[in-house]
Design a protein around this motif. Structure first.
Motif, short mmCIF file in Angstrom:
data_model
loop_
_atom_site.label_atom_id
_atom_site.label_comp_id
_atom_site.label_asym_id
_atom_site.label_seq_id
_atom_site.Cartn_x
_atom_site.Cartn_y
_atom_site.Cartn_z
N LYS A 1 0.83 -1.20 0.00
CA LYS A 1 0.00 0.00 0.00
C LYS A 1 0.86 1.24 0.00
O LYS A 1 1.88 1.30 0.69
N LYS A 2 0.45 2.24 -0.77
CA LYS A 2 1.19 3.50 -0.84
C LYS A 2 0.62 4.50 0.14
O LYS A 2 -0.59 4.66 0.25
N TYR A 3 1.51 5.18 0.84
CA TYR A 3 1.13 6.24 1.78
C TYR A 3 1.78 7.54 1.30
O TYR A 3 3.00 7.68 1.34
N HIS A 4 0.96 8.49 0.83
CA HIS A 4 1.48 9.74 0.30
C HIS A 4 1.57 10.80 1.39
O HIS A 4 1.10 10.61 2.51
N HIS A 5 2.17 11.94 1.04
CA HIS A 5 2.55 12.95 2.03
C HIS A 5 1.45 13.94 2.39
O HIS A 5 1.63 14.74 3.31
N ILE A 6 0.32 13.92 1.69
CA ILE A 6 -0.74 14.90 1.98
C ILE A 6 -1.59 14.36 3.13
O ILE A 6 -2.50 13.56 2.92
N LEU A 7 -1.28 14.80 4.33
CA LEU A 7 -1.92 14.25 5.52
C LEU A 7 -3.23 14.95 5.87
O LEU A 7 -3.35 16.16 5.72
N ASN A 8 -4.16 14.17 6.33
CA ASN A 8 -5.44 14.67 6.83
C ASN A 8 -5.27 14.93 8.33
O ASN A 8 -5.09 14.00 9.10
N PRO A 9 -5.30 16.19 8.76
CA PRO A 9 -5.07 16.48 10.18
C PRO A 9 -6.15 15.95 11.10
O PRO A 9 -5.93 15.84 12.31
N PHE A 10 -7.31 15.59 10.55
CA PHE A 10 -8.41 15.08 11.37
C PHE A 10 -8.27 13.58 11.65
O PHE A 10 -8.64 13.11 12.71
N THR A 11 -7.75 12.84 10.69
CA THR A 11 -7.56 11.40 10.88
C THR A 11 -6.12 11.05 11.23
O THR A 11 -5.86 10.02 11.83
N GLY A 12 -5.20 11.90 10.81
CA GLY A 12 -3.79 11.62 11.04
C GLY A 12 -3.17 10.76 9.95
O GLY A 12 -1.97 10.47 9.99
#
Length: 350
Positions: A259-270
């Motif tokens: 699975k790929k994890y990109h750098h645009i983070l959701n501050p609500f979910t983390g």
């Protein structure tokens, strides 16, 4: 764990290099463009001037970028941003006019986006480490702990004293989503002050153009394919005195268990944001503004993101979905050209 890093950005395509450089040499200016590339602000920065031959102008422009980097970069120690984090929960810290201005604008866009874009996201960014050699998938407990430290409302700004304070210990700033835009705007000021009338500034994909090319035509800017290496266009747009800024899921990422994890983070979910978009490109007048808005528009997704863009005067966008559909807003309908047949131009957003 497989780690891979890509810098997704708008770039000057091969078409530009073939077409524009000869135009310069055939114009009344009579000289090749003057260009320099340096690594600053954690990215590749290139400034190309088409009507000016003074090396000191480029020196001054890159010196301005270095000043901003030394104050705001998260990739360097001892910056003003670090100083504010070190004093979190304790006291205010005096900062420069540059840093205070970016903090003010950053807090404004944090409020305007209801926290989707949040300049206090530093703890989460450091936890994930995406784009560094120590990128990893944190535990839920770690994410929850760091997430509790992210809240732009806990950044206090003292305008009169040019001071900043983070209310809770452990908080930190990350101006990566806005500092490049500010630096690009400042470089253009330096160039114009020195009489430059035709130039392209590319700070890691934050592109700003001064006027058109020396023959009076718009600059031809390539739109990055979010699924391939930098330098592969899906199409082009013509711009004059505009900034072009892209944010996308393939810009920086790592892989874990397939699975790929990109750098645009959701501050609500983390966690990284997850919707139907692969990238968003904004075209407007001020690079700082575009920089700050891309994350919120990306978070909103295609439909709500397009509605947001329509309500901002002078703002246009190109949306690329994960299934390779391309949507452009009304203001770009006549100057966007799709050149990659593997993508489908679904329509113009009215």
């Amino acid at each position: 764990m497989k780690y891979k890093r890509k810098k997704l950005s708008i770039f000057l395509s091969a078409i530009i290099m073939i077409c524009i450089i000869p135009l310069s040499s055939c114009s009344d200016i009579g000289s090749e463009p003057m260009s320099r590339t340096e690594f600053m602000l954690g990215t590749i920065c290139t400034i190309t001037i088409y009507d000016h031959e003074s090396k000191t102008t480029l020196d001054e422009a890159f010196s301005r970028v270095k000043q901003i980097e030394n104050k705001m970069s998260v990739n360097k120690s001892g910056t003003e941003v670090d100083n504010v984090a070190d004093a979190a929960g304790k006291n205010f810290v005096k900062v420069s006019d540059d840093t205070f201005y970016v903090l003010e604008k950053g807090k404004y866009y944090s409020e305007q986006s209801s926290g989707v874009f949040d300049i206090t996201i530093g703890p989460l960014v450091k936890l994930w480490g995406i784009g560094t050699d120590h990128a990893r998938l944190p535990s839920q407990k770690e994410i929850d702990e760091k997430k509790s430290l992210v809240n732009y409302k806990n950044l206090l700004l003292d305008e009169k004293g040019k001071r900043a304070m983070l209310v809770k210990p452990g908080m930190s700033l990350d101006l990566g989503g806005i500092a490049k835009g500010y630096a690009a705007d400042e470089v253009v000021k330096v160039l114009k002050k020195n009489g430059v009338e035709h130039a392209i500034v590319d700070l890691g994909g934050n592109i700003l153009t001064i006027n058109g090319d020396p023959d009076g035509k718009p600059w031809n800017i390539g739109i990055q394919n979010p699924f391939k290496a930098r330098g592969t266009p899906i199409g082009t747009i013509g711009v004059t005195n505009k900034t072009v800024v892209t944010s996308g899921i393939y810009e920086r990422y790592f892989e874990k268990n397939g699975k790929k994890y990109h750098h645009i983070l959701n501050p609500f979910t983390g966690y990284p944001m997850d919707n139907d978009l692969a990238s968003v490109t904004l075209v407007t007048d001020v690079s700082l503004n575009a920089d700050a808005m891309t994350k919120n528009i990306f978070y909103l997704g295609l439909d709500k993101g397009a509605e947001y863009v329509k309500n901002i005067s002078g703002l246009n966008a190109i949306f690329i979905t994960k299934n390779k559909e391309v949507y452009v807003t009304e203001g770009l309908k006549n100057n966007f050209q799709l050149t990659d047949s593997s993508f489908k131009l679904v329509g113009k957003i009215k």
